[in-house]
Design an enzyme around this catalytic site. Sequence first.
Site, PDB file in Angstrom:
ATOM      1  N   TRP A  57      62.504   2.450  11.808  1.00 39.77           N
ATOM      2  CA  TRP A  57      62.974   3.387  10.767  1.00 39.77           C
ATOM      3  C   TRP A  57      64.023   2.707   9.901  1.00 39.77           C
ATOM      4  O   TRP A  57      65.183   2.593  10.307  1.00 39.77           O
ATOM      5  CB  TRP A  57      63.567   4.640  11.412  1.00 39.77           C
ATOM      6  CG  TRP A  57      62.571   5.406  12.215  1.00 39.77           C
ATOM      7  CD1 TRP A  57      61.673   6.306  11.735  1.00 39.77           C
ATOM      8  CD2 TRP A  57      62.365   5.349  13.627  1.00 39.77           C
ATOM      9  NE1 TRP A  57      60.902   6.811  12.761  1.00 39.77           N
ATOM     10  CE2 TRP A  57      61.308   6.245  13.938  1.00 39.77           C
ATOM     11  CE3 TRP A  57      62.959   4.630  14.673  1.00 39.77           C
ATOM     12  CZ2 TRP A  57      60.833   6.445  15.228  1.00 39.77           C
ATOM     13  CZ3 TRP A  57      62.484   4.823  15.962  1.00 39.77           C
ATOM     14  CH2 TRP A  57      61.432   5.717  16.235  1.00 39.77           C
ATOM     15  N   HIS A  61      63.421  10.842  10.088  1.00 40.68           N
ATOM     16  CA  HIS A  61      62.321  11.640  10.622  1.00 40.68           C
ATOM     17  C   HIS A  61      62.864  13.026  10.981  1.00 40.68           C
ATOM     18  O   HIS A  61      64.076  13.255  10.920  1.00 40.68           O
ATOM     19  CB  HIS A  61      61.649  10.958  11.828  1.00 40.68           C
ATOM     20  CG  HIS A  61      62.581  10.532  12.923  1.00 40.68           C
ATOM     21  ND1 HIS A  61      62.146   9.944  14.088  1.00 40.68           N
ATOM     22  CD2 HIS A  61      63.944  10.609  13.058  1.00 40.68           C
ATOM     23  CE1 HIS A  61      63.182   9.676  14.870  1.00 40.68           C
ATOM     24  NE2 HIS A  61      64.279  10.073  14.269  1.00 40.68           N
ATOM     25  N   ARG A  67      63.285   6.934   3.902  1.00 39.62           N
ATOM     26  CA  ARG A  67      63.289   5.599   4.507  1.00 39.62           C
ATOM     27  C   ARG A  67      63.502   4.551   3.448  1.00 39.62           C
ATOM     28  O   ARG A  67      62.971   4.636   2.350  1.00 39.62           O
ATOM     29  CB  ARG A  67      61.966   5.344   5.236  1.00 39.62           C
ATOM     30  CG  ARG A  67      61.875   6.242   6.459  1.00 39.62           C
ATOM     31  CD  ARG A  67      60.732   5.910   7.364  1.00 39.62           C
ATOM     32  NE  ARG A  67      60.595   6.971   8.350  1.00 39.62           N
ATOM     33  CZ  ARG A  67      59.594   7.059   9.216  1.00 39.62           C
ATOM     34  NH1 ARG A  67      58.639   6.140   9.217  1.00 39.62           N
ATOM     35  NH2 ARG A  67      59.549   8.051  10.071  1.00 39.62           N
ATOM     36  N   GLN A  96      57.894  15.638   6.564  1.00 40.54           N
ATOM     37  CA  GLN A  96      57.338  15.658   7.919  1.00 40.54           C
ATOM     38  C   GLN A  96      57.339  17.078   8.466  1.00 40.54           C
ATOM     39  O   GLN A  96      58.072  17.942   7.989  1.00 40.54           O
ATOM     40  CB  GLN A  96      58.183  14.793   8.862  1.00 40.54           C
ATOM     41  CG  GLN A  96      57.939  13.297   8.730  1.00 40.54           C
ATOM     42  CD  GLN A  96      58.530  12.512   9.895  1.00 40.54           C
ATOM     43  OE1 GLN A  96      59.383  13.005  10.637  1.00 40.54           O
ATOM     44  NE2 GLN A  96      58.074  11.276  10.054  1.00 40.54           N
ATOM     45  N   VAL A 112      59.473   9.594  23.709  1.00 40.39           N
ATOM     46  CA  VAL A 112      58.337  10.210  24.407  1.00 40.39           C
ATOM     47  C   VAL A 112      57.779   9.241  25.442  1.00 40.39           C
ATOM     48  O   VAL A 112      57.910   8.029  25.315  1.00 40.39           O
ATOM     49  CB  VAL A 112      57.209  10.619  23.411  1.00 40.39           C
ATOM     50  CG1 VAL A 112      57.619  11.829  22.610  1.00 40.39           C
ATOM     51  CG2 VAL A 112      56.809   9.464  22.517  1.00 40.39           C
ATOM     52  N   ALA A 125      55.926  16.622  21.988  1.00 40.87           N
ATOM     53  CA  ALA A 125      56.489  16.619  20.636  1.00 40.87           C
ATOM     54  C   ALA A 125      55.540  15.852  19.738  1.00 40.87           C
ATOM     55  O   ALA A 125      54.787  14.984  20.206  1.00 40.87           O
ATOM     56  CB  ALA A 125      57.864  15.968  20.628  1.00 40.87           C
TER      57      ALA A 125
HETATM   58  N1  PHE Z   1      59.483  10.800  14.614  1.00 36.75           N
HETATM   59  C1  PHE Z   1      58.369   9.903  14.725  1.00 36.75           C
HETATM   60  C2  PHE Z   1      58.230   9.142  13.408  1.00 36.75           C
HETATM   61  O1  PHE Z   1      58.721   9.579  12.404  1.00 36.75           O
HETATM   62  C3  PHE Z   1      57.104  10.647  15.012  1.00 36.75           C
HETATM   63  C4  PHE Z   1      57.121  11.285  16.379  1.00 36.75           C
HETATM   64  C5  PHE Z   1      57.577  12.568  16.530  1.00 36.75           C
HETATM   65  C6  PHE Z   1      56.626  10.607  17.483  1.00 36.75           C
HETATM   66  C7  PHE Z   1      57.553  13.179  17.775  1.00 36.75           C
HETATM   67  C8  PHE Z   1      56.596  11.208  18.711  1.00 36.75           C
HETATM   68  C9  PHE Z   1      57.054  12.478  18.872  1.00 36.75           C
HETATM   69  O2  PHE Z   1      57.609   8.090  13.342  1.00 36.75           O
END
Ligand code: PHE
Length: 348
Positions: free
Chosen positions: A159, A179, A205, A219, A262, A316
């Site tokens: 990111w 995000h 970003r 998002q 995760v 998630a």
């Molecule tokens: N936040 C991650 C992204 O922007 C996406 C994500 C969200 C992955 C939730 C796993 C669980 O790339």
Amino acid sequence: MTSVSDPISEIEESAMRELGRVSDSSQLEAWRHGYLGRKGKLTRVLRGLADLPLEERRSLGAEANRIKLRLQAAYQEQRARLEQDRVAKVTEGERLDVTLPGPPLPRGSLHPITQTLRDVLEAFENMGFQVVEGPEIEWDYYNFEALRIPADHPARDMWDTLWIDHEGDGRRSMLLRTHTSPNQIRIMEHTQPPIRVVVPGKCYRFEATDPTHEWMMTQVEGLAIDDGISMADLKGTLTEFARRIFGEERSVAFRCDYFPFVEPGMELRIDCFICRGEGCRTCGRTGWIEILGAGMVHPEIIANAGYDPDRYTGFAFGLGIERIALLRHGVDDIRHFYANDLRFLQQF
Ligand code: PHE
């Protein structure tokens, strides 16, 4: 005896008669000049008075003065009337009819990203998710640290961050959220399971743009936590979502992926709508377009939230609305959405 007052009463009569026929201000001024001006008919009579014997001078003088006053008053009156007529004519031509309908206002439409966002949220709401929102300016703590991405962790490279105030300390550094995942932490901080929410929002970003990347994007984060939630729930939810948004005929694929918050992590891809899987510029020659990242909420995060990690599990996901809009409408470059070219936007 012919009286000297005869010509003077004639002057009065003709003056009044002519004044009645005057119809504009230049005629009116000519009239005034002719009777009351320096060489006007009445003025001449008044001047001639001096040569008359006293008796006549008195009576004729009085009469002439009366006429002078009358003509002056009549002149003023006529002037006022002409002015009134002029104003009435002008305003008559300009009068507004306030009952007329106004010019038609062109009707706008929702931006394609707004339309897609609403459809996506509706799909999840119909599956029992609640919509909540969080801040766009975020603490390093929520955006990274609490999601198991400490400072100097290589995963931060995923990111590219627009910093607002970089103190090198997670609780004091601010950034534009990269995000919507910080909302996972924010929600868990003040909610007890069961949780089933979606969080829409703009993310930022610091990166070079290309057909599938923009520095700002929308998002939708998803979070579900309850007793006994499994990977099957995650796959089922996302497959159902894809079916609702793209239709049955579209191919979806789950692949392993890594996100520190995760375990296990995965991504969802949809077959490229441009090349139908052949490989092209839009899909980066892979035949697939990634539309979301997902996974089972890391047990450490469950425990940090104060939930019993032996009892509660959850999933998630975070999906990109622009990517979905690209796929739905067959647009080949994400940058069109924010170029504000009406010729593009009016097609939706
Ligand atoms: N936040 C991650 C992204 O922007 C996406 C994500 C969200 C992955 C939730 C796993 C669980 O790339």
